[in-house]
Design an enzyme around this catalytic site. Structure first.
Site, short mmCIF file in Angstrom:
data_model
loop_
_atom_site.label_atom_id
_atom_site.label_comp_id
_atom_site.label_asym_id
_atom_site.label_seq_id
_atom_site.Cartn_x
_atom_site.Cartn_y
_atom_site.Cartn_z
N LYS A 145 0.98 -1.14 -0.06
CA LYS A 145 0.07 0.11 -0.14
C LYS A 145 0.86 1.39 -0.25
O LYS A 145 2.18 1.25 0.50
CB LYS A 145 -0.93 0.07 1.19
CG LYS A 145 -0.18 -0.08 2.62
CD LYS A 145 -1.16 0.07 3.72
CE LYS A 145 -1.54 1.41 4.07
NZ LYS A 145 -0.62 2.34 4.68
N LYS A 179 -1.10 -9.61 11.61
CA LYS A 179 -0.95 -9.69 13.37
C LYS A 179 -1.49 -10.77 13.74
O LYS A 179 -2.57 -11.08 13.75
CB LYS A 179 -1.29 -8.46 13.63
CG LYS A 179 -0.49 -6.89 13.25
CD LYS A 179 -0.65 -5.95 13.87
CE LYS A 179 -0.06 -4.62 13.22
NZ LYS A 179 1.22 -3.88 13.96
N GLU A 213 -1.00 5.85 17.52
CA GLU A 213 0.65 6.08 17.42
C GLU A 213 1.06 7.21 18.02
O GLU A 213 0.41 8.33 18.17
CB GLU A 213 0.88 6.18 15.90
CG GLU A 213 0.52 4.94 14.98
CD GLU A 213 1.21 5.25 13.65
OE1 GLU A 213 2.20 4.75 13.32
OE2 GLU A 213 0.29 5.55 12.78
N ASP A 232 -4.20 6.41 4.62
CA ASP A 232 -3.10 5.78 5.04
C ASP A 232 -3.43 4.39 5.92
O ASP A 232 -2.96 3.50 5.78
CB ASP A 232 -2.01 6.77 5.90
CG ASP A 232 -0.72 6.02 6.22
OD1 ASP A 232 -0.07 5.30 5.47
OD2 ASP A 232 -0.40 6.44 7.08
N HIS A 237 -6.31 -0.58 6.85
CA HIS A 237 -6.07 -1.20 8.09
C HIS A 237 -7.35 -1.15 8.91
O HIS A 237 -7.87 -2.32 9.49
CB HIS A 237 -5.03 -0.59 8.88
CG HIS A 237 -3.60 -0.52 8.38
ND1 HIS A 237 -3.40 -1.61 7.58
CD2 HIS A 237 -2.65 0.26 8.41
CE1 HIS A 237 -1.90 -1.06 6.94
NE2 HIS A 237 -1.66 -0.11 7.57
C1 BG6 Z 1 1.51 1.92 7.83
C2 BG6 Z 1 1.32 3.36 7.63
O1 BG6 Z 1 0.62 1.18 6.86
O2 BG6 Z 1 1.16 1.32 9.18
C3 BG6 Z 1 2.18 4.09 8.69
O3 BG6 Z 1 1.45 3.68 6.34
C4 BG6 Z 1 1.80 3.62 10.18
O4 BG6 Z 1 1.68 5.55 8.75
C5 BG6 Z 1 2.04 2.01 10.35
O5 BG6 Z 1 2.58 4.26 11.24
C6 BG6 Z 1 1.40 1.26 11.56
O6 BG6 Z 1 1.64 0.31 11.46
P1 BG6 Z 1 1.89 -0.66 13.07
O7 BG6 Z 1 2.17 -2.01 12.53
O8 BG6 Z 1 3.21 0.11 13.48
O9 BG6 Z 1 1.05 -0.25 14.02
#
Ligand code: BG6
Length: 487
Positions: A145, A179, A213, A232, A237
């Site tokens: 992606k 995951k 995050e 994003d 997700h």
């Molecule tokens: C990615 C996004 O797909 O997922 C990022 O492009 C994001 O911006 C990341 O930080 C988060 O993934 P995880 O596994 O660290 O929660």
């Protein structure tokens, strides 16, 4: 997860951030674990920032090694891992250069995997160039992606790639699907009779899905400023998690049974009426603030970001699913950067008892709740009311915990490791099918359009908080609030 199938894993974008942090470390882990990768399997890196194998290996030693095995690198495994790596120096913009790639890999045994860890603008040219030298046969292609910027551009990529590779050769990656706790959600829902009867509108009051995050945009300001949190994180997700939470039990775990059910959910999402957008969608942008005691800058001052940027770094949404199981149940989705905590979780709030023989405290919200924590500290926690010891019937919220690392001390796998092994072994269930992706774009697009048309800036929030106040206000209107517990 054993494999005896040989493979050639061609990694485009071999010196990119993703290769450094995720892909090569995941391949190393699979190699180190033994028995997961065929001994004859090769990794062929195609990269801009190296001229020959020696230089590439040096880059891998300097940049990838620090990202593998938190508890120290197994040096002999590392040395044998490096032996798997080959390097091909081609200019991705020159189709004629792909002859060199073909010459380098055509005699290698097994399935070929082409992993496109490059910008999406290179997806179509790379596919054409692969086809021009006949490399699209006996192969699989992995697309990272973002796949497109909206429905139209994503269709354009899918159409072009689809002319060269059949759908069953295409692996669209969404690493959230790899995951462990997401897999466990399927086990919880479809392996236990206990939850399934409750998993519906009669018993569920609302559902929250949060991916929060602490990190900001890091070195990706340029990319992120043209993307934003809705594209994003939500389009992929969050909507994938939502579809797994809400889907009907599939007939089996084969790839199309699972993906058919997810697609039904995505197609049943209630379209957002642009006139309601202020009530069901909140967008925010982080300002400066403090995260774990450290001052952090505002989004608009991050490298690569336009100072007047109106890109959202936070989104909260109220989503409804128009089907018998979920009609009327709000699903609240939320994601943001520079928030108060790093946490990804799904919260199922069950309805309170219809009548409390135990007094008013039994009606208290927050007890009938299931929390599936995806990260950190993967747990499934069931909150119930219990009687406090002592005189009288005083109730308190207690919880039953399933902490995965206590039950299963070994065998935990990073998302990328699982997904890469799935590609090598031809398992498509955890990859996004084209029709799912289209349905997700179709649903988010009106929000994107409305935000663009309205010309209103995103709501500011201080870094280190839980986003704009409007996000909590949206839930308050439904008599609920975000679950925000300490890790
Ligand atoms: C990615 C996004 O797909 O997922 C990022 O492009 C994001 O911006 C990341 O930080 C988060 O993934 P995880 O596994 O660290 O929660």
């Amino acid at each position: 997860m054993q494999t005896d199938s040989s493979f050639t894993f061609v990694l485009f974008g071999g010196t990119g951030d993703l290769s450094m942090r995720k892909i090569l470390p995941a391949l190393f882990e699979a190699h180190r674990a033994g028995g997961m990768l065929a001994d004859s399997g090769k990794i062929v890196a195609v990269a801009r920032h190296a001229t020959d194998r020696g230089e590439y290996i040096q880059w891998v030693n300097e940049h990838v090694k620090p990202h593998v095995s938190k508890n120290g690198v197994d040096e002999s495994a590392w040395a044998s891992f490096l032996e798997r790596i080959e390097f091909v120096n081609i200019d991705l913009g020159k189709a004629e250069d792909f002859v060199h790639l073909r010459d380098a890999i055509q005699d290698l045994p097994g399935i070929r995997v082409f992993y496109l860890a490059t910008g999406p603008s290179l997806f179509v040219p790379i596919c054409h160039a692969l086809a021009s030298v006949g490399l699209n046969a006996n192969s699989r292609i992995v697309l990272e992606k973002p796949l497109g910027y909206d429905l139209k551009s994503s269709n354009a990529i899918n159409d072009a790639v689809g002319e060269i590779f059949a759908e069953e050769q295409i692996y669209r990656i969404d690493h959230y699907l790899g995951k462990e706790p997401v897999q466990n959600l399927l086990a919880l829902r479809f392996g236990n009779a206990l939850f399934e009867p409750l998993w519906r509108r009669e018993w569920v009051e609302s559902i929250q899905i949060t991916i929060a995050e602490e990190l900001g945009v890091e070195a990706r300001g340029d990319f992120y400023d043209n993307t934003g949190a809705l594209r994003d994180m939500v389009q992929n997700h969050l909507l994938q998690l939502l579809s797994i939470v809400a889907m009907e039990p599939p007939h089996s775990m084969d790839s199309d049974s699972v993906r058919d059910e997810k697609l039904r959910v995505l197609r049943a999402l209630k379209p957002i009426d642009p006139r309601d957008i202020g009530k069901v969608a909140v967008r925010g942008q982080y300002h400066s603030g403090v995260i774990r005691g450290t001052a952090v800058p505002a989004y608009a001052t991050e490298p690569g970001v336009k100072p007047e940027s109106a890109t959202e770094t936070f989104v909260a949404l109220k989503v409804e699913i128009e089907n018998w199981r979920w009609a009327g149940v709000p699903f609240f989705l939320r994601t943001g950067k520079r928030l108060a905590d790093r946490v990804a979780e799904i919260v199922v709030n069950f309805r309170a008892v219809p009548h409390s023989a135990l007094g008013a405290s039994a009606l208290r919200a927050g007890a009938n709740r299931l929390v599936i924590r995806l990260q950190p500290n993967e747990t499934i926690r069931l909150y119930c009311l219990a009687k406090q010891p002592g005189e009288g019937m005083n109730l308190a919220s207690v919880h039953l915990d399933l902490a995965f690392d206590q039950f299963f001390r070994e065998g935990q796998m990073e998302a990328y490791q699982r997904l890469l092994l799935d590609v090598i072994n031809g398992r498509l269930a955890l990859f996004v099918r084209r029709d799912e992706q289209e349905a997700a774009w179709r649903w988010v697009e009106p929000i994107l359009n409305e935000w663009k048309a309205s010309n209103k800036p995103p709501k500011p929030y201080a870094s280190g908080t839980w986003g704009p106040a409007a996000s909590s206000a949206m839930l308050a209107q439904h008599g609920t609030c975000w679950l925000e517990e300490e890790n």
